[in-house]
Motif scaffolding. Structure first.
Motif, mmCIF file in Angstrom:
data_model
loop_
_atom_site.group_PDB
_atom_site.id
_atom_site.type_symbol
_atom_site.label_atom_id
_atom_site.label_comp_id
_atom_site.label_asym_id
_atom_site.label_seq_id
_atom_site.Cartn_x
_atom_site.Cartn_y
_atom_site.Cartn_z
ATOM 1 N N ASN A 32 27.863 42.783 45.788
ATOM 2 C CA ASN A 32 28.801 43.703 45.130
ATOM 3 C C ASN A 32 28.668 45.115 45.679
ATOM 4 N N VAL A 33 27.429 45.553 45.887
ATOM 5 C CA VAL A 33 27.198 46.894 46.434
ATOM 6 C C VAL A 33 27.829 47.011 47.816
ATOM 7 N N ILE A 34 27.640 46.000 48.646
ATOM 8 C CA ILE A 34 28.228 46.024 49.993
ATOM 9 C C ILE A 34 29.738 46.137 49.906
ATOM 10 N N LYS A 35 30.345 45.337 49.040
ATOM 11 C CA LYS A 35 31.802 45.396 48.887
ATOM 12 C C LYS A 35 32.246 46.736 48.312
ATOM 13 N N MET A 36 31.529 47.220 47.331
ATOM 14 C CA MET A 36 31.894 48.482 46.682
ATOM 15 C C MET A 36 31.878 49.637 47.679
ATOM 16 N N VAL A 37 30.859 49.684 48.533
ATOM 17 C CA VAL A 37 30.682 50.805 49.450
ATOM 18 C C VAL A 37 31.431 50.603 50.766
ATOM 19 N N PHE A 38 31.337 49.406 51.343
ATOM 20 C CA PHE A 38 31.837 49.191 52.689
ATOM 21 C C PHE A 38 33.142 48.390 52.758
ATOM 22 N N LYS A 39 33.485 47.662 51.708
ATOM 23 C CA LYS A 39 34.671 46.808 51.724
ATOM 24 C C LYS A 39 35.441 46.921 50.409
ATOM 25 N N PRO A 40 35.830 48.147 50.023
ATOM 26 C CA PRO A 40 36.454 48.310 48.701
ATOM 27 C C PRO A 40 37.754 47.524 48.537
ATOM 28 N N GLU A 41 38.482 47.284 49.618
ATOM 29 C CA GLU A 41 39.727 46.518 49.504
ATOM 30 C C GLU A 41 39.437 45.078 49.083
ATOM 31 N N LYS A 42 38.342 44.504 49.582
ATOM 32 C CA LYS A 42 37.954 43.150 49.172
ATOM 33 C C LYS A 42 37.549 43.140 47.701
ATOM 34 N N PHE A 43 36.829 44.162 47.291
ATOM 35 C CA PHE A 43 36.396 44.259 45.897
ATOM 36 C C PHE A 43 37.606 44.350 44.971
ATOM 37 N N ARG A 44 38.608 45.148 45.359
ATOM 38 C CA ARG A 44 39.822 45.279 44.535
ATOM 39 C C ARG A 44 40.509 43.935 44.347
ATOM 40 N N ARG A 45 40.508 43.099 45.384
ATOM 41 C CA ARG A 45 41.150 41.776 45.284
ATOM 42 C C ARG A 45 40.421 40.863 44.297
ATOM 43 N N GLU A 46 39.180 41.177 43.975
ATOM 44 C CA GLU A 46 38.400 40.362 43.052
ATOM 45 C C GLU A 46 38.538 40.820 41.600
ATOM 46 N N ALA A 47 39.277 41.879 41.374
ATOM 47 C CA ALA A 47 39.465 42.384 40.007
ATOM 48 C C ALA A 47 40.105 41.308 39.134
ATOM 49 N N GLY A 48 39.586 41.132 37.932
ATOM 50 C CA GLY A 48 40.152 40.197 36.969
ATOM 51 C C GLY A 48 39.886 38.735 37.274
ATOM 52 N N MET A 49 38.937 38.457 38.166
ATOM 53 C CA MET A 49 38.682 37.075 38.570
ATOM 54 C C MET A 49 37.561 36.406 37.771
ATOM 55 N N GLY A 50 36.995 37.089 36.777
ATOM 56 C CA GLY A 50 35.974 36.481 35.927
ATOM 57 C C GLY A 50 34.702 36.133 36.673
ATOM 58 N N MET A 51 34.363 36.970 37.650
ATOM 59 C CA MET A 51 33.170 36.704 38.454
ATOM 60 C C MET A 51 31.905 37.096 37.696
ATOM 61 N N ARG A 52 30.832 36.341 37.890
ATOM 62 C CA ARG A 52 29.557 36.578 37.235
ATOM 63 C C ARG A 52 28.462 36.634 38.282
ATOM 64 N N GLU A 53 27.400 37.351 37.982
ATOM 65 C CA GLU A 53 26.266 37.431 38.882
ATOM 66 C C GLU A 53 25.132 36.578 38.311
ATOM 67 N N GLY A 54 24.650 35.660 39.112
ATOM 68 C CA GLY A 54 23.522 34.837 38.708
ATOM 69 C C GLY A 54 23.900 33.468 38.176
ATOM 70 N N ARG A 55 25.066 33.365 37.609
ATOM 71 C CA ARG A 55 25.556 32.093 37.073
ATOM 72 C C ARG A 55 26.946 31.815 37.646
ATOM 73 N N GLU A 56 27.504 30.670 37.279
ATOM 74 C CA GLU A 56 28.841 30.330 37.763
ATOM 75 C C GLU A 56 29.879 31.299 37.226
ATOM 76 N N ASP A 57 30.890 31.562 38.047
ATOM 77 C CA ASP A 57 31.991 32.438 37.634
ATOM 78 C C ASP A 57 32.768 31.772 36.496
ATOM 79 N N LYS A 58 33.376 32.592 35.650
ATOM 80 C CA LYS A 58 34.209 32.073 34.551
ATOM 81 C C LYS A 58 35.639 31.831 35.030
ATOM 82 N N GLY A 59 36.090 32.604 36.027
ATOM 83 C CA GLY A 59 37.448 32.462 36.538
ATOM 84 C C GLY A 59 38.429 33.284 35.728
ATOM 85 N N PRO A 60 39.612 33.506 36.296
ATOM 86 C CA PRO A 60 40.617 34.320 35.605
ATOM 87 C C PRO A 60 41.300 33.549 34.482
ATOM 88 N N LEU A 61 41.924 34.289 33.601
ATOM 89 C CA LEU A 61 42.688 33.664 32.514
ATOM 90 C C LEU A 61 44.063 33.271 33.028
#
Length: 152
Positions: free
Chosen positions: A123-152
């Motif tokens: 996440n830090v790498i995306k936030m600092v170096f690849k913000p456009e990729k991070f923006r595409r992940e908005a609202g995707m229900g992603m989780r750290e450490g466990r499985e993602d929940k996914g979008p509604l």
């Protein structure tokens, strides 16, 4: 870029090392400044010092609060302090906590701690170096450490 890494001796797994390894595997022009403190309540001031005294542009703060009610209170207080330090310095401090009672057993807890540390590093790498990729992940229900929940 100079990145601060702050962790605790109370933790039962070296999440900071996992995160640094994850970042070094993808980005080469980062200098890490690492500080270790006793427990989670020490993370806010250590993180703030990394920013103000060491010139870090971002800090990752790692902690592993215990399972007792007092540990949860201390973790909450530490989180509040980390938020205050962010606001005082206008700098991101990425809090990476794994509570001991999140694991089903010690093996699961170790896997969770490593996965959460590595995924927050991504996440830090995306936030600092690849913000456009991070923006595409908005609202995707992603989780750290466990499985993602996914979008509604």
């Amino acid at each position: 870029m100079k990145m601060g890494i702050c962790d605790t001796t109370f933790a039962r797994f070296d999440m900071a090392a996992a995160a640094v390894d994850q970042i070094k595997g993808q980005i080469t022009n980062i200098t890490f400044v690492r500080r270790t403190v006793p427990g989670v309540k020490d993370l806010p001031v250590a993180s703030k010092k990394l920013i103000e005294e060491e010139g870090c542009e971002l800090v990752m703060a790692f902690g592993m609060p215990g399972p007792e009610e007092m540990d949860k209170i201390c973790a909450h207080e530490a989180s509040t302090g980390i938020i205050q330090a962010q606001l005082m310095t206008n700098t991101h401090i990425i809090e990476v906590f794994v509570h001991e009672d999140e694991g089903e057993n010690e093996k699961d807890l170790k896997v969770l701690a490593e996965n959460r540390a590595r995924q927050h590093a991504d996440n830090v790498i995306k936030m600092v170096f690849k913000p456009e990729k991070f923006r595409r992940e908005a609202g995707m229900g992603m989780r750290e450490g466990r499985e993602d929940k996914g979008p509604l």
